[in-house]
Design a protein around this motif. Structure first.
Motif, short mmCIF file in Angstrom:
data_model
loop_
_atom_site.label_atom_id
_atom_site.label_comp_id
_atom_site.label_asym_id
_atom_site.label_seq_id
_atom_site.Cartn_x
_atom_site.Cartn_y
_atom_site.Cartn_z
N GLN A 119 -25.28 -25.21 49.16
CA GLN A 119 -24.34 -25.00 48.07
C GLN A 119 -23.03 -24.50 48.66
OE1 GLN A 119 -24.87 -25.92 44.99
NE2 GLN A 119 -27.05 -26.42 45.26
N LEU A 120 -22.00 -24.42 47.83
CA LEU A 120 -20.70 -23.96 48.31
C LEU A 120 -20.57 -22.44 48.18
CD1 LEU A 120 -18.12 -26.60 47.03
CD2 LEU A 120 -19.42 -26.57 49.17
N PHE A 121 -19.95 -21.84 49.18
CA PHE A 121 -19.65 -20.42 49.21
C PHE A 121 -18.17 -20.25 49.50
CE2 PHE A 121 -24.09 -20.73 50.19
CZ PHE A 121 -24.68 -19.58 49.69
N ARG A 122 -17.64 -19.10 49.11
CA ARG A 122 -16.29 -18.74 49.53
C ARG A 122 -16.34 -17.39 50.22
NH1 ARG A 122 -12.73 -16.85 44.21
NH2 ARG A 122 -14.02 -15.06 43.62
N ILE A 123 -15.44 -17.21 51.19
CA ILE A 123 -15.32 -15.94 51.90
C ILE A 123 -13.89 -15.82 52.38
CG2 ILE A 123 -15.97 -16.89 54.17
CD1 ILE A 123 -17.52 -14.24 54.64
N GLN A 124 -13.35 -14.63 52.39
CA GLN A 124 -11.98 -14.45 52.84
C GLN A 124 -11.91 -14.51 54.36
OE1 GLN A 124 -10.42 -10.87 51.01
NE2 GLN A 124 -9.65 -12.03 49.27
N VAL A 139 -23.99 -13.23 56.11
CA VAL A 139 -25.06 -12.41 55.51
C VAL A 139 -26.27 -13.26 55.06
CG1 VAL A 139 -25.54 -10.48 53.97
CG2 VAL A 139 -23.18 -10.98 54.61
N GLY A 140 -26.89 -13.95 55.99
CA GLY A 140 -28.12 -14.66 55.70
C GLY A 140 -27.95 -16.04 55.12
N VAL A 171 -13.77 -21.97 52.03
CA VAL A 171 -14.92 -22.48 51.29
C VAL A 171 -15.75 -23.33 52.25
CG1 VAL A 171 -15.70 -23.95 49.39
CG2 VAL A 171 -13.76 -22.42 49.07
N PHE A 172 -17.05 -23.08 52.28
CA PHE A 172 -17.93 -23.80 53.19
C PHE A 172 -19.25 -24.11 52.50
CE2 PHE A 172 -18.97 -19.35 53.65
CZ PHE A 172 -20.35 -19.32 53.80
N SER A 173 -19.94 -25.10 53.02
CA SER A 173 -21.26 -25.45 52.52
C SER A 173 -22.30 -24.70 53.36
CB SER A 173 -21.49 -26.96 52.64
OG SER A 173 -22.78 -27.32 52.18
N GLY A 174 -23.24 -24.08 52.70
CA GLY A 174 -24.26 -23.31 53.41
C GLY A 174 -25.56 -23.25 52.64
N GLU A 175 -26.61 -22.88 53.33
CA GLU A 175 -27.93 -22.76 52.73
C GLU A 175 -28.14 -21.35 52.22
OE1 GLU A 175 -30.65 -23.94 55.75
OE2 GLU A 175 -29.88 -25.99 55.88
N PRO A 176 -28.23 -21.16 50.90
CA PRO A 176 -28.40 -19.81 50.34
C PRO A 176 -29.67 -19.15 50.86
CG PRO A 176 -27.86 -21.40 48.62
CD PRO A 176 -28.19 -22.20 49.85
N GLY A 183 -15.66 -10.52 50.62
CA GLY A 183 -15.67 -11.30 49.38
C GLY A 183 -16.63 -12.48 49.36
N LEU A 184 -17.66 -12.48 50.20
CA LEU A 184 -18.60 -13.60 50.23
C LEU A 184 -19.24 -13.80 48.86
CD1 LEU A 184 -20.21 -15.74 51.88
CD2 LEU A 184 -21.91 -13.93 52.30
N GLU A 185 -19.20 -15.04 48.37
CA GLU A 185 -19.73 -15.35 47.04
C GLU A 185 -20.15 -16.81 46.95
OE1 GLU A 185 -18.27 -15.18 42.34
OE2 GLU A 185 -16.84 -14.81 43.96
N GLN A 186 -21.32 -17.07 46.38
CA GLN A 186 -21.75 -18.44 46.13
C GLN A 186 -21.03 -18.96 44.89
OE1 GLN A 186 -26.00 -19.05 46.16
NE2 GLN A 186 -25.86 -20.99 45.05
N ILE A 187 -20.45 -20.17 44.98
CA ILE A 187 -19.65 -20.67 43.85
C ILE A 187 -20.24 -21.92 43.20
CG2 ILE A 187 -17.53 -19.64 44.73
CD1 ILE A 187 -16.66 -22.41 45.68
#
Length: 300
Positions: free
Chosen positions: A48-53, A285-286, A36-41, A58-62
């Motif tokens: 916001q927070l995102f998760r990725i394996q 992915v951006g 889980v990391f903080s990133g700019e959508p 599985g990249l997803e904004q949470i």
């Protein structure tokens, strides 16, 4: 049109190669886990927070919202994430972003970190113009300052949960988790301006922190070199023997086996095996990852 098409094909190829490398590293490390990391959508200015394996899938904004979300930390069972909502306080949510719950209302509360038994969360709050360490239950109840603790940055629990490591001044201190009494100081030569996101490996044996490094290249700040930074690791047994493992990075989070770290370097989420220096970039992915706090690596 041909140039545009070539660029698009090249971008896809780079992404595929990045995923393949990430999958290879994750396989070597065992079962894939979430980061889980903080990133700019989409590169916007509101993190916001995102998760990725760890495999890169599985990249997803949470998280969503009108205020930035940052500084994630996993619960020991890997099912929940505590984080800072800048200007609002500390929150926790399930790994997929559901079950959002507010824990504190201090607009400057920061750096939540779960205890190994999952019952407590340490965090940092301003008190009399200095940042001090506090502890509360995992539900947010019983918030209390550790009165004997010195001014601090990001806390890290010891494996037995009886003590907490904190960066303080230019050193690292181990303090009693009940009173804040300093039990030991480690002369790690921290940089007081940028090392406050220091982290400790889950086995309690290694420190990771960002500090200044010797500048390279020609003068780039007028007649002198601009400050340059790097990620260092140092053994707790000999903290003065720090070793530089990567240049120009953000703070590092640790893998559950204490053998690898994850950090942001040049705008990319990066995994590194500490012993060998093998690095793997994970495409996001951006969505631009932020390096202000350690990404959180799922413990199990």
């Amino acid at each position: 049109m041909r140039v545009t098409a070539r660029r698009a094909i090249l971008a896809v190829a780079i992404g595929v190669l990045g995923l393949a490398a990430a999958q290879a590293v994750a396989t070597a490390q065992g079962t894939p886990r979430w980061i889980v990391f903080s990133g700019e959508p989409g590169g916007t200015a509101l993190p916001q927070l995102f998760r990725i394996q760890t495999t890169g899938s599985g990249l997803e904004q949470i998280t969503t919202g009108a205020k930035p979300a940052t500084q994630p930390a996993f619960s020991p069972d890997g099912t929940r994430v505590a984080f800072t909502r800048l200007g609002s306080g500390i929150f926790q949510a399930n790994l997929d972003g559901s079950g959002l719950r507010r824990l504190t209302s201090g607009g400057r509360d920061t750096y939540p970190v779960w205890s190994p038994d999952g019952k407590r969360i340490a965090f940092v709050r301003p008190y009399r113009r200095q940042w001090r360490v506090y502890v509360m239950s995992a539900s947010g109840a019983g918030q209390r300052r550790l009165p004997q603790a010195p001014p601090t940055g990001r806390p890290s629990w010891t494996p037995n949960g009886k003590s907490i490591f904190i960066p303080t001044a230019a050193a690292i201190a181990k303090i009693d988790a009940r009173t804040g009494r300093v039990q030991r100081r480690y002369a790690a030569a921290l940089d007081t301006s940028i090392s406050q996101g220091m982290s400790v490996s889950p086995d309690g044996q290694t420190f990771a922190f960002v500090a200044r490094r010797p500048p390279t290249g020609p003068p780039d700040c007028g007649e002198s070199n601009c400050p340059a930074f790097a990620l260092y690791v140092a053994p707790a047994s000999r903290p003065g023997r720090r070793r530089r493992i990567a240049n120009d990075t953000g703070a590092a989070g640790w893998a559950p086996d204490s053998k690898s770290v994850v950090f942001v370097a040049r705008g990319a989420l990066t995994l590194e095996v500490v012993s060998s220096g093998t690095q793997t970039r994970i495409p996001t992915v951006g969505h631009v990852p932020g390096g202000d706090a350690p990404p959180a690596w799922q413990p199990r």
